[in-house]
Design an enzyme around this catalytic site. Structure first.
Site, mmCIF file in Angstrom:
data_model
loop_
_atom_site.group_PDB
_atom_site.id
_atom_site.type_symbol
_atom_site.label_atom_id
_atom_site.label_comp_id
_atom_site.label_asym_id
_atom_site.label_seq_id
_atom_site.Cartn_x
_atom_site.Cartn_y
_atom_site.Cartn_z
ATOM 1 C CD1 TRP A 153 -2.627 1.646 0.508
ATOM 2 C CD2 TRP A 153 -1.920 1.877 2.620
ATOM 3 N NE1 TRP A 153 -3.293 2.706 1.069
ATOM 4 C CE2 TRP A 153 -2.876 2.876 2.362
ATOM 5 C CE3 TRP A 153 -1.343 1.820 3.890
ATOM 6 C CZ2 TRP A 153 -3.263 3.805 3.310
ATOM 7 C CZ3 TRP A 153 -1.725 2.745 4.838
ATOM 8 C CH2 TRP A 153 -2.678 3.721 4.547
ATOM 9 C CG ASP B 120 -2.009 -2.346 7.754
ATOM 10 O OD1 ASP B 120 -3.083 -2.127 8.340
ATOM 11 O OD2 ASP B 120 -1.659 -1.731 6.728
ATOM 12 C CB ALA C 290 -6.863 -1.922 6.612
ATOM 13 C CE LYS D 67 -9.572 1.136 4.025
ATOM 14 N NZ LYS D 67 -9.157 1.993 2.974
HETATM 15 C C1 LIG Z 1 -3.315 -1.859 3.776
HETATM 16 C C2 LIG Z 1 -3.930 -0.667 4.436
HETATM 17 N N1 LIG Z 1 -3.596 -0.357 5.679
HETATM 18 C C3 LIG Z 1 -4.111 0.710 6.309
HETATM 19 C C4 LIG Z 1 -5.008 1.534 5.683
HETATM 20 C C5 LIG Z 1 -5.461 2.751 6.447
HETATM 21 O O1 LIG Z 1 -6.780 2.884 6.599
HETATM 22 P P1 LIG Z 1 -7.429 4.167 7.290
HETATM 23 O O2 LIG Z 1 -8.249 4.817 6.237
HETATM 24 O O3 LIG Z 1 -8.222 3.583 8.424
HETATM 25 O O4 LIG Z 1 -6.326 5.038 7.809
HETATM 26 C C6 LIG Z 1 -5.396 1.264 4.372
HETATM 27 C C7 LIG Z 1 -6.309 2.155 3.642
HETATM 28 O O5 LIG Z 1 -6.455 2.138 2.441
HETATM 29 C C8 LIG Z 1 -4.845 0.123 3.735
HETATM 30 O O6 LIG Z 1 -5.186 -0.205 2.472
#
Ligand SMILES: Cc1ncc(COP(=O)(O)O)c(C=O)c1O
Length: 397
Positions: free
Chosen positions: A135, A216, A218, A251
């Site tokens: 990401w 991580d 999400a 999400k």
């Molecule tokens: C892999 C990953 N980690 C963390 C996040 C962070 O999400 P947030 O919008 O809650 O900060 C995202 C958001 O796209 C993501 O794709």
């Protein structure tokens, strides 16, 4: 970047390199073609191409509005009950393990930054192993803490699968105390997740090398379901004394702009976790003092009400079913897209060159990242056939 002039002023700042995804959003917004398709933005979309507020979230907001009689400060932990109610969903049988403690953060990004800042405080010479592609915000978040990043190739674009041997090699070359960033589920950007045997092998390698896993997560609930998506993480918790988890509700509760996340930290003892959390709260105090309340309070309101929780779970199941059905539809449309059916979550990567991505944009009004990463839910149902026709047209053959 700052200049080296000692009397530098704000006006001396050089321009930042613009974020290519943000640039893409601007381009897509400016395109006036009525049938444009934007598969660059990473949000869930329904059959009509909308990102609705979930039913349980809407009901919880109403309930909260009626019940809330103060907006006085809550403290650095934010809504403590929110973090408590997430435990069984995320940690499963580890929920009662008080060597794990969690605090509310501004989204998953806040949890990532806070967790890496904690690592930098504990061991500034730790390196962070990051599988690429990842990401796009991972690298800047980690770099911002001053920690060194060690990248390895996670995904084989030609073979459309995880480069698992390369991943194990990277883990084998790591030093004790190094941190391994792992996507809990629904790998963004590739959609290529580890299977359960691979999770076991990765966990074993982490234990053998004395590494610290940083998971991580999400997209829990949007791949295999709430339980299946947390299985790898729970195996890690079973085997490892020190674990960091950045969790996002943005999400799976569709509350993106409300910024709802949580950082969980596990150490080998309750006492050591207490000390680590003292540092976490101090770092949070330096960065944002206290997390914003509304989103966390809404998620808490859903989770403390059995009927709302059941409805949230049901709607999350519907969202997951939609992701799977679109993946199947894309996979069945052309043999070259068949791999999309075996992947997880919102994202996948198309085997396109940046020139082909540009052609899709200019000729077909289809917007996606130069890497070919696209949101499988980015288009309304009626646009899927046009999307497939355009993609197969630019791939050719
Ligand atoms: C892999 C990953 N980690 C963390 C996040 C962070 O999400 P947030 O919008 O809650 O900060 C995202 C958001 O796209 C993501 O794709």
């Amino acid at each position: 970047m700052l200049t080296t002039k000692s009397n530098a002023r704000l006006a001396d700042l050089g321009a930042v390199r613009s974020d290519s995804l943000l640039k893409l959003i601007t381009l897509a917004n400016a395109d006036t073609r009525a049938d444009k398709i934007d598969v660059g933005v990473g949000v869930y979309r329904d059959g009509q191409g909308r990102t609705p507020v979930m039913r349980a979230v809407k009901a919880a907001e109403k309930k909260l509005w009626e019940a809330q009689d103060s907006k006085s400060y809550l403290g650095m932990r934010g809504d403590a009950e929110f973090a408590e109610l997430l435990r069984p969903i995320l940690l499963g049988s580890h929920a009662a393990d008080r060597r794990i403690d969690g605090v509310q953060t501004p989204g998953g990004c806040g949890a990532l930054r806070l967790g890496f800042q904690l690592v930098a405080k504990a061991n500034p010479s730790a390196r962070v192993l990051v599988g690429t592609p990842t990401w796009p915000n991972h690298v800047p978040i980690i770099s911002g803490t001053g920690l060194e990043i060690f990248e390895y190739g996670y995904y084989d674009r030609d073979g459309r699968q995880v480069r698992f041997e390369a991943m194990l090699d990277a883990l084998a070359s790591a030093r004790a105390g190094d941190v391994v960033l792992l996507h809990g589920c629904c790998h963004n950007p590739t959609g290529a997740d580890l299977d359960s045997e691979q999770w076991r092998e990765v966990t074993k390698a982490i234990v053998e090398r004395g590494l610290i896993p940083f998971v991580d997560i999400a997209y829990q609930g949007l791949g295999r379901g709430l339980e299946g998506d947390a299985a790898g993480l729970r195996g890690i918790l079973e085997a490892c004394d020190e674990v960091i988890i950045a969790q996002s509700c943005d999400k799976n509760f569709s509350v993106y702009r409300d910024r709802v996340g949580c950082l969980f930290v596990k150490t080998g003892s309750e006492e050591a976790t207490g000390v680590a959390m003292g540092h976490v709260l101090q770092i949070a105090r330096e960065m944002w003092s206290m997390p914003p309340d509304h989103g966390g309070a809404v998620v808490r309101t859903v989770l403390e009400d059995p009927a709302l929780t059941a409805d949230w779970r049901a709607e999350l199941d519907e969202m997951r079913a939609r992701i799977i059905s679109i993946r199947e539809r894309l996979a069945a449309a052309d043999p070259r897209l068949a791999y999309i059916g075996g992947q997880m979550g919102m994202f996948s990567m198309l085997p396109l060159t940046p020139e082909q991505v540009l052609e899709l944009r200019e000729t077909h009004a289809i917007y996606m990242a130069d890497s070919g990463r696209f949101n499988v839910l980015g288009m309304a149902d009626h646009a899927i056939d046009r999307f497939v026709a355009a993609v197969t047209d630019v791939i050719g053959g």
